[in-house]
Enzyme design. Structure first.
Site, short mmCIF file in Angstrom:
data_model
loop_
_atom_site.label_atom_id
_atom_site.label_comp_id
_atom_site.label_asym_id
_atom_site.label_seq_id
_atom_site.Cartn_x
_atom_site.Cartn_y
_atom_site.Cartn_z
CG HIS A 32 -1.47 1.11 -4.05
ND1 HIS A 32 -0.92 0.94 -5.85
CD2 HIS A 32 -1.46 0.04 -4.10
CE1 HIS A 32 -1.75 -0.32 -6.04
NE2 HIS A 32 -1.86 -1.14 -4.78
CD GLU A 69 -2.88 -1.66 -0.28
OE1 GLU A 69 -2.83 -0.72 -1.10
OE2 GLU A 69 -3.49 -2.49 -0.08
ZN LIG Z 1 -2.75 -2.91 -5.05
#
Ligand SMILES: [Zn+2]
Length: 711
Positions: A502, A499
């Site tokens: 991202h 994450e």
């Molecule tokens: Zn992902």
């Protein structure tokens, strides 16, 4: 995943406006925080002031302003130009974007029945708004004019791409259809968004409805202290003082399946999990799946495609379903082979303890842990003490700092989306602001399951100045036992890095137009998954993996064991994932079913069984998600797109090799290229070109197969 955001049909409504003529809907707009500039640090949403009753009037005002913006583009007397049409359209509906961004993020992380009801109420309004714009003939005519003369307009690459994407957006939104067909499309779109929303809400309700209550201490056999403490806490919160409560949320169920010695209880919770949405009650999703698949096919046909996958894949890096199936097929056979070896090991463990049954689904994780211990002398609980959440988070910051020179500093006195969230200021190496990063780690009833990265404000440009994004990472990690810090599993540590990847993608983002900010779904997991490669690198572990009590660095011997055991279990992991990917694809390549006002004659349970049965999925392994709780595909977002993780993995495995090849996983030159060509430009380039610019060639599948130990 922003991307791993589920459940939000609303977020899909990007550019858009309805005529919902402005009846009084403002309840005292004077103090509605959405209707003025945020006067908070970094301009984050004033979470402390936003109340649920502020959303609707702000939405409706946003719709009104969006319509007005569009009206202004259409009614002007000047000839269509890039600025007065394409850019003006790109900037239309700012208020709506502002409200929607926060609403969508809150729907994932802080929802409740009232929010759910509001989403339901607004969904058709928004889908009508967006359809009216997409099918506005005067607007489309202007866009088309600019599109047709774009070559002579002296536009740069990003501007040209914006013109092309805008034009394509209209075509894909139905601008070229007859008025009759446009009305049909509009109707389909609004039905689809409601169904997707209902699907996701049912899923959350079903997940929350199941309880495994233990009132006999002997039934806790095998569980860790932290698990027991959390279960006791959960029970207390549910009014079951003195008992222990286990739920279908990931940090509760998965460790239970892994550790509980009680086979009958494992079976109970396992079945609760795989039956979600399939219990013939008011939250049943079978009929909804059937309707979704039917209506999507109907929409594809209306748009001139043979099936729904063809309609969505033309926008992806894979381009067509053959390429998707080819990748899945390439991985499937070796995955099954690895799985069958794992199953042998599991059955050997069962025999070893003197039992005579053969493994079922609820035995897999439990005996797999034992098999791993037998083979590699390692178990999860040896590692957790070295993976204290704060240390792992700082490890992610360390990696980003060593790759890109950027820093993360905690921000005090800033509104938080939730009291448990943390806020960080991310600065570039020259000290300039890249963005704000929120992190929100633990489960609660108001949060969707899983982990994702979203945002409260996307990066943009205003008056030539970069507006920094406000990014949020939301997880459901194992909560700490009372008085202890949170200790993560290897899987959770990987999720945090994922994450965070991202997050970096969003923070580095630097594009001028919203219309070119998105990358294809099968490219979007490249920035996240590549970060997972660093988390277990010995060089990185030695920095962050410190024993939470003694501060001792993780022993080399344990690192070596982790490395050896790392690929063990990839048979199961690959198989359950690819099975779900097949399921998602198979629903959306249906072509020949009668498409008319009648429902498809689709029996969801049989369809799933056939799809998985004909490919030889072992009975002990359910697909990662079954049809009735497969939010990625049924809730929208990853429809005919669940394969994207594997596609992206082909890219990230190949991409990480670029670092490895230099002998330095922190090679700054490679990192600079990755930042420049992959993380910064949003969607201003074709995805394959972006990758080739970074790597100098197209990706191959070998690193992916090696990575998973399948070759
Ligand atoms: Zn992902």
């Amino acid at each position: 995943m922003k991307k791993d955001i589920m459940a939000i049909g609303l977020a899909a409504v990007l550019v858009s406006a309805c005529n919902s003529s402005e009846k009084k809907a403002d309840g005292g707009n004077g103090d509605n925080p959405f209707l003025s500039e945020y006067s908070t640090p970094f301009g984050v949403p004033p979470f402390d002031k936003i109340k649920i009753e502020h959303y609707k009037p702000a939405f409706l005002q946003g719709v009104k302003e969006g319509n007005r913006d569009v009206e202004a583009i259409v009614t002007q007397t000047e000839e269509p130009t890039f600025e007065n049409t394409i850019v003006a359209f790109d900037q239309a509906g700012r208020l709506l974007t502002k409200v929607l961004t926060t609403f969508s993020a809150e729907m994932g992380a802080n929802t409740n029945d009232e929010m759910d009801a509001l989403a339901m109420e607004l969904s058709p309004v928004l889908s009508e708004y967006s359809d009216k714009i997409a099918m506005n003939p005067a607007l489309f005519a202007r866009v088309k004019t600019v599109y047709e003369k774009r070559a002579g307009l002296n536009l740069d690459k990003e501007q040209t791409k914006l013109v092309e994407e805008t034009y394509k957006g209209f075509v894909r939104g139905g601008a070229n259809l007859s008025a009759d067909d446009q009305a049909k499309l509009s109707d389909l779109n609004s039905q689809l968004s409601l169904l997707q929303l209902t699907f996701s809400q049912n899923m959350l309700k079903e997940t929350n409805a199941f309880q495994l209550i233990i009132d006999n201490e002997a039934d806790l056999s095998g569980l860790t202290e932290a698990q027991i403490a959390n279960a006791s806490e959960d029970a207390k919160n549910a009014g079951l003082d003195g008992k222990w409560l286990f739920t279908l949320k990931n940090p509760s169920i998965m460790p239970f399946l892994q550790n509980s010695d009680k086979r009958d209880l494992r079976e109970k919770i396992f079945k609760g999990y795989i039956m979600r949405g399939n219990n013939n009650n008011e939250n049943d999703n079978k009929e909804i799946v059937k309707q979704l698949v039917t209506l999507r096919l109907e929409k594809a046909k209306l748009m001139g495609y043979e099936d729904y996958a063809a309609f969505v894949l033309e926008e992806r890096m894979a381009k067509n379903e053959n390429k998707v199936y080819a990748l899945l097929d390439e991985v499937w056979a070796p995955a099954l082979k690895a799985t069958s070896k794992e199953l042998d090991d599991i059955n050997a463990e069962i025999k070893k303890e003197g039992s005579s049954f053969t493994a079922e689904g609820w035995d897999w994780r439990y005996y797999f842990e034992k098999a791993k211990k037998t083979k590699f002398d390692i178990d999860e609980n040896q590692v957790r003490p070295y993976l204290e959440l704060g240390n792992v988070r700082d490890g992610a910051f360390y990696v980003a700092n060593h790759l890109y020179g950027i820093t993360f500093t905690p921000i005090k006195n800033i509104p938080l989306p939730h009291p448990e969230a943390q806020a960080f200021e991310c600065k570039d190496k020259d000290g300039s602001l890249l963005g704000v990063l929120y992190m929100d780690f633990f489960p609660r009833a108001s949060k969707n399951g899983g982990a994702w990265c979203g945002g409260y404000r996307d990066q943009s440009y205003e008056n030539g100045k970069r507006v920094a994004p406000v990014v949020t990472i939301v997880c459901n990690f194992t909560p700490p036992a009372p008085g202890e810090p949170a200790l993560l599993s290897v899987d959770e540590a990987e999720t945090l890095f994922h994450e965070f990847g991202h997050g970096l993608h969003a923070l580095f983002h630097d594009v001028h137009y919203a219309g070119v900010s998105e990358v294809p779904t099968d490219f979007v997991e490249l920035p996240s998954q590549i970060m997972e490669h660093w988390v277990m690198e010995p060089e990185v572990l030695k920095v962050y993996a410190k024993h939470y009590k003694t501060g001792e660095i993780i022993p080399t011997e344990l690192i070596e064991k982790l490395d050896k055991a790392g690929k063990y279990g990839q048979g199961f992991a690959t198989t359950e994932y690819v099975a779900a990917s097949y399921l998602d694809m198979d629903y959306h390549v249906l072509k020949d079913l009668p498409v008319n006002k009648e429902q498809l004659n689709l029996d969801v349970v049989n369809f799933e069984a056939n799809t998985l049965g004909k490919r030889g999925l072992p009975s002990q392994i359910p697909p990662r998600y079954r049809s009735t709780y497969f939010a990625h595909t049924m809730g929208g977002g990853y429809t005919a797109g669940y394969y994207s993780y594997l596609w992206s993995e082909m890219l990230d495995a190949d991409g990480f090799e670029a670092f490895k090849e230099t002998g330095d996983i922190f090679n700054r030159e490679v990192a600079a290229k990755f930042r420049k060509y992959v993380l910064t430009p949003g969607g201003i380039d074709d995805a394959m070109d972006m990758y080739k610019n970074f790597r100098g060639r197209e990706p191959g599948t070998d690193p992916l197969l090696h990575n998973r130990g399948l070759k």
